[in-house]
Structures are given as C-alpha cells and as structure tokens.
Scaffold this motif. Sequence first.
Motif, mmCIF file in Angstrom:
data_model
loop_
_atom_site.group_PDB
_atom_site.id
_atom_site.type_symbol
_atom_site.label_atom_id
_atom_site.label_comp_id
_atom_site.label_asym_id
_atom_site.label_seq_id
_atom_site.Cartn_x
_atom_site.Cartn_y
_atom_site.Cartn_z
ATOM 1 N N SER A 266 0.842 -1.206 0.000
ATOM 2 C CA SER A 266 0.000 0.000 0.000
ATOM 3 C C SER A 266 0.874 1.251 0.000
ATOM 4 O O SER A 266 0.602 2.219 -0.733
ATOM 5 C CB SER A 266 -0.895 0.047 1.246
ATOM 6 O OG SER A 266 -1.744 -1.063 1.266
ATOM 7 N N ALA A 267 1.945 1.238 0.807
ATOM 8 C CA ALA A 267 2.818 2.415 0.903
ATOM 9 C C ALA A 267 3.434 2.721 -0.457
ATOM 10 O O ALA A 267 3.461 3.885 -0.901
ATOM 11 C CB ALA A 267 3.908 2.168 1.940
ATOM 12 N N LYS A 268 3.911 1.693 -1.154
ATOM 13 C CA LYS A 268 4.538 1.918 -2.467
ATOM 14 C C LYS A 268 3.506 2.383 -3.491
ATOM 15 O O LYS A 268 3.790 3.233 -4.335
ATOM 16 C CB LYS A 268 5.218 0.635 -2.960
ATOM 17 C CG LYS A 268 6.605 0.449 -2.449
ATOM 18 C CD LYS A 268 7.563 1.505 -3.002
ATOM 19 C CE LYS A 268 8.720 1.743 -2.048
ATOM 20 N NZ LYS A 268 9.444 2.997 -2.271
ATOM 21 N N LEU A 269 2.292 1.817 -3.393
ATOM 22 C CA LEU A 269 1.262 2.239 -4.357
ATOM 23 C C LEU A 269 0.919 3.710 -4.144
ATOM 24 O O LEU A 269 0.733 4.458 -5.107
ATOM 25 C CB LEU A 269 0.000 1.391 -4.186
ATOM 26 C CG LEU A 269 -0.047 0.109 -4.993
ATOM 27 C CD1 LEU A 269 -1.343 -0.628 -4.731
ATOM 28 C CD2 LEU A 269 0.106 0.387 -6.496
ATOM 29 N N ARG A 270 0.837 4.117 -2.875
ATOM 30 C CA ARG A 270 0.521 5.535 -2.595
ATOM 31 C C ARG A 270 1.601 6.429 -3.197
ATOM 32 O O ARG A 270 1.308 7.498 -3.711
ATOM 33 C CB ARG A 270 0.390 5.772 -1.090
ATOM 34 C CG ARG A 270 -0.878 5.150 -0.520
ATOM 35 C CD ARG A 270 -1.147 5.631 0.904
ATOM 36 N NE ARG A 270 -2.341 4.987 1.413
ATOM 37 C CZ ARG A 270 -2.343 4.015 2.335
ATOM 38 N NH1 ARG A 270 -1.210 3.601 2.871
ATOM 39 N NH2 ARG A 270 -3.478 3.477 2.729
ATOM 40 N N GLU A 271 2.870 5.981 -3.155
ATOM 41 C CA GLU A 271 3.946 6.793 -3.747
ATOM 42 C C GLU A 271 3.736 6.999 -5.252
ATOM 43 O O GLU A 271 4.202 7.967 -5.818
ATOM 44 C CB GLU A 271 5.317 6.119 -3.540
ATOM 45 C CG GLU A 271 5.892 6.319 -2.151
ATOM 46 C CD GLU A 271 7.277 5.685 -2.022
ATOM 47 O OE1 GLU A 271 8.048 5.638 -3.008
ATOM 48 O OE2 GLU A 271 7.578 5.214 -0.912
ATOM 49 N N THR A 272 3.047 6.059 -5.885
ATOM 50 C CA THR A 272 2.801 6.217 -7.339
ATOM 51 C C THR A 272 1.631 7.167 -7.609
ATOM 52 O O THR A 272 1.294 7.427 -8.761
ATOM 53 C CB THR A 272 2.454 4.872 -8.026
ATOM 54 O OG1 THR A 272 1.172 4.425 -7.529
ATOM 55 C CG2 THR A 272 3.494 3.801 -7.787
ATOM 56 N N GLY A 273 0.991 7.645 -6.533
ATOM 57 C CA GLY A 273 -0.174 8.529 -6.707
ATOM 58 C C GLY A 273 -1.492 7.773 -6.651
ATOM 59 O O GLY A 273 -2.567 8.367 -6.777
ATOM 60 N N THR A 274 -1.417 6.459 -6.436
ATOM 61 C CA THR A 274 -2.626 5.637 -6.346
ATOM 62 C C THR A 274 -3.278 5.862 -4.980
ATOM 63 O O THR A 274 -2.575 5.946 -3.973
ATOM 64 C CB THR A 274 -2.248 4.142 -6.500
ATOM 65 O OG1 THR A 274 -1.619 3.978 -7.764
ATOM 66 C CG2 THR A 274 -3.459 3.230 -6.420
ATOM 67 N N SER A 275 -4.603 5.947 -4.967
ATOM 68 C CA SER A 275 -5.299 6.108 -3.683
ATOM 69 C C SER A 275 -5.581 4.716 -3.104
ATOM 70 O O SER A 275 -6.117 3.841 -3.783
ATOM 71 C CB SER A 275 -6.591 6.891 -3.932
ATOM 72 O OG SER A 275 -7.537 6.580 -2.959
ATOM 73 N N ARG A 293 6.705 7.980 -10.775
ATOM 74 C CA ARG A 293 7.853 7.058 -10.670
ATOM 75 C C ARG A 293 8.115 6.688 -9.211
ATOM 76 O O ARG A 293 7.763 7.454 -8.303
ATOM 77 C CB ARG A 293 9.107 7.702 -11.271
ATOM 78 C CG ARG A 293 9.497 8.994 -10.575
ATOM 79 C CD ARG A 293 10.906 9.420 -10.908
ATOM 80 N NE ARG A 293 11.877 8.487 -10.405
ATOM 81 C CZ ARG A 293 12.340 8.450 -9.152
ATOM 82 N NH1 ARG A 293 11.882 9.305 -8.243
ATOM 83 N NH2 ARG A 293 13.247 7.564 -8.804
ATOM 84 N N ILE A 294 8.751 5.536 -9.003
ATOM 85 C CA ILE A 294 9.137 5.127 -7.653
ATOM 86 C C ILE A 294 10.475 4.382 -7.710
ATOM 87 O O ILE A 294 10.889 3.939 -8.778
ATOM 88 C CB ILE A 294 8.109 4.139 -7.021
ATOM 89 C CG1 ILE A 294 7.767 3.004 -8.007
ATOM 90 C CG2 ILE A 294 6.870 4.847 -6.534
ATOM 91 C CD1 ILE A 294 7.141 1.817 -7.351
ATOM 92 N N ASN A 295 11.095 4.225 -6.570
ATOM 93 C CA ASN A 295 12.202 3.278 -6.432
ATOM 94 C C ASN A 295 11.760 2.243 -5.410
ATOM 95 O O ASN A 295 11.056 2.603 -4.462
ATOM 96 C CB ASN A 295 13.461 3.964 -5.892
ATOM 97 C CG ASN A 295 14.024 4.942 -6.917
ATOM 98 O OD1 ASN A 295 13.804 4.787 -8.127
ATOM 99 N ND2 ASN A 295 14.735 5.940 -6.452
#
Length: 433
Positions: A266-275, A293-295
């Motif tokens: 969930s944390a990584k998805l939020r970084e992509t702008g996903t709610s 983008r994410i790493n």
Amino acid sequence: MEQYIIRGGTRLYGEVEISGAKNAAVAIIPAALLVQGVCRIENIPQISDTDTLLTILAELGAKVSYVSKSTIEIDCTHASYQDAPYDLMRKIRASYYLIGSMLGRFGSAKTTMPGGCNFGVRPIDQHIKGMRALGAEVDVRGGFVYAEARDGRLHGARIYLDKVSVGATMNIMIAAVLAEGRTVIENAAREPHIVDLANFLNSMGADVRGAGTDTIKINGVESLHGGSYSIIPDQIEAGTYMVAAAATGGEVLITNIIPKHLEGISAKLRETGTSVEEYVEGILVKGPSELRRINLKTMPYPGFPTDMQPQFGVLTCLAKGTSVITEGIYDNRFKYVNELRKMGAEIQVDGRVAVFEGGRRLTGALVHACDLRAGAAMVIAGMAASGETQIEDVNYIERGYERFVEKLNALGADIRVRYDEEDMRQGRLLSSF
Ligand code: UD1
C-alpha cells in the motif's frame, strides 16, 4: 499450451474477494501429515499447487475430501511411509515441506529436489542444515533428498539460519513439532504465512512460540490431534489486484484481506499517486490519471515482497519518469523484462538492479509467462496495453491464482482462455478431488 488472450485498454471496476494464502496452504497441507485425526482446513485456495500436494498426501494414504469449494478435510491417521509420486513433487517448490513432515511423522523421508519458479539458483542448504541439527542423516543424490532420523525420532536443537529463509523456517518448524525436546530457530523469517503455519500447528496441539519474530521456539509434543483451521488471505493475490487496479486507472474494492499484511504494498502504491483506503470490509484502490515514478527494493518481511516485484515492474513502465527496482532476494528475477520489451517497455537490467524508463505506452504482443508472478505481471501489462496480448505458458499463473481470469473478467477485463487440446483430452489436474 493454454494461452490467455487479452484485449487491453479496459479499466477494472468492482469488488474482488481474495482467496486463502498459497504460501501458507502449501506448508499447512504437508504439515497435516503430522496429525492423527481429521484436520478441517478452511479458506484453501483452489490452485494447482495445493491440488498437487493433496494428491501427494492421498498417495501416502491420507483421506482427503472437499467439504465445500474452499474447505477440505484431511485425515492422515492411516498414512504410511512409502514412495511418493516423484513426478508431482518435482513440479512444485513446496514439496520441500514433505522432508520436514515425513521426517517428523515417519522418521524417514525421500523427496525430489524441489521444482517451482526459476529465479536463479535456489538452494535448500538451510533446510538440510536444520534437519541435520535435529538429528537426521541427510543425503542428496541423483536429484533426490534422502533423510533419516538417526534413532527413529528427531531431537530439539538450536538452529541459526545463515540466510533468512521462508522455506527453511517453516520446514524446520514442521519437523520440530514432534521432536523430543526444545528447538530454537534463530534468524527466522517473519512472513505472515509463518505465523499462520504456527497457528495451524498450535491449534492441532503443537507448542510453537515466537512466530512472526526472528526467534521461534518449538517445544516438541508427543502427538498432534485433529481440529479446525482457517488459512489467512493471500497477501500477494491481494497485492496483484491492487496493482491491476492502479495500472488500468480503475477502482477496485479488495475484500477478505488483512490490511497489516499489505502495508508495504500500500505504501509503495501511494507513492505512485494511487489512492489506497482501508475500510472495514476491505481496501479500496483507485488508480490515478497519471502514475508517478518510484524506487523500490525487495526484502524479507516486513520489507517489500519479492513476489510483488514483477507486478510493480509493469507499473513503473507506465509511470512518468525513471524508476529503479532492486531485487534483494533472488539473483535472477528480471527475466520478465524481455517480455515487457516486446510490448514497448524500455528497461535496463544490471544484475539485481533494473532501471525502468517509464511513460511508455505498452502495445499488445505475443509474450510468455516466465514464472508465476511474472505471468501475473504480464496479464496486468496486457490489460493496460492497447491492442491484443497473447500470453503463453499460463499454467504457471494457475499454480498460484485461484480463478484469475474469472475474477478479472468480473471486474471488466476482457480475457479469453484458449485451451490446449491435449489438456482437454486428458482432463486437467485441477480439482481432481
Ligand atoms: C518462498 C516462497 C516464494 C517467495 C520466497 C521469498 C513458498 C512456496 N515460496 O520461497 O514465493 O518468493 O519465499 O519470500 O513459500 N536460500 C538459500 N538456502 C536455503 C533456502 C533459501 O540460500 O536453504 C536463499 C534463496 O536462494 C533466496 C533466499 O534464501 O535467495 C530466500 O529464499 P526463501 O525465503 O527460502 O524462499 P523460498 O522458501 O524458496
């Protein structure tokens, strides 16, 4: 070979229910061999890996029956030591749990070296080290593992794992529950399915403490009795639908989950702008109009799971900017990038690091499911791409995802299965019980 034909460009909307956890089920089924009595197991995923293990148990003399689609009863009271079907063992990784369960139950085991997905070298030296510490002679020759408890029964021991290994932790736990005395596993893995296996064993009369931490203590007991147990929901299946919702810009409510197990995803998805919003009944995922983008780096739990790496690889192809993914568990888990390149992705791989040049439009192509999670990633790529994608070797996907195509189509995907004629003639293995 069976194929999936995906018409891309549809957003996923609706609700999907997650099945029981594959990696818990594939340990709990072999562990049922230790139990004298009926184990009623709920929330069993109907996937080919569990079906294969149930077939192996039945060959060893277990009575296996389905009470409903996701509830089984296994009675191993009259199971006996004999040659197991090696061609089935060879197919799956989790057959290594039969080393622990056969040793614990019979004092002897003969299994094949495990099969499963090929992410490079996947040794089982830590499993063997554990069994030897418990007092077994273990010999690997001709593709088989031969193990024998020196005086007919295993004895508790202190075991330090040189690598944090999910499989070795669970295998040693299984072997140690009926051993004489106390076993301590240090540097143990902490994945949710490890806690689930401990809870299963304890509900059948075992004494396992500390699962979910890096030190697990097992006080051996004389016997295990029957009982009822419900397997936790599958963290990786849930994560896969979360990424599918994000990648297609859709909105999906994912039910039958444990949000705590999904925190890293969930944390990584939020970084992509996903709610990602948590509700009592599940987790609601809404894809953004533009992914960022994410790493990320995969690590043992509670780090980001390696089994979600390929799905996030697809997401980073679609995200604007350059993303870097570092694989912290396996040497060779980027084979799927070749398939994504066929769809227009730009990815550079150097050993365990992959650089994704995002913001590309993916276009449908004929691609191959390199392994279970890579196959799921290709399905997500196909749904996000324009045009038609054909995926070959989808039997890998069916090892780990229950009714994948049916669940995705119910969310609005457009996926057809082209069945292999030979499979149809012979009848498929799945649901042979
Ligand atoms: C399990 C999961 C798999 C997941 C992986 C990591 C099952 C059936 N499979 O695989 O989906 O990707 O955990 O979360 O549950 N290693 C050794 N020696 C050993 C054992 C492992 O060197 O004896 C290494 C492996 O090569 C790998 C790392 O340790 O680099 C972790 O492997 P491990 O956690 O054991 O994975 P599996 O149990 O094979």
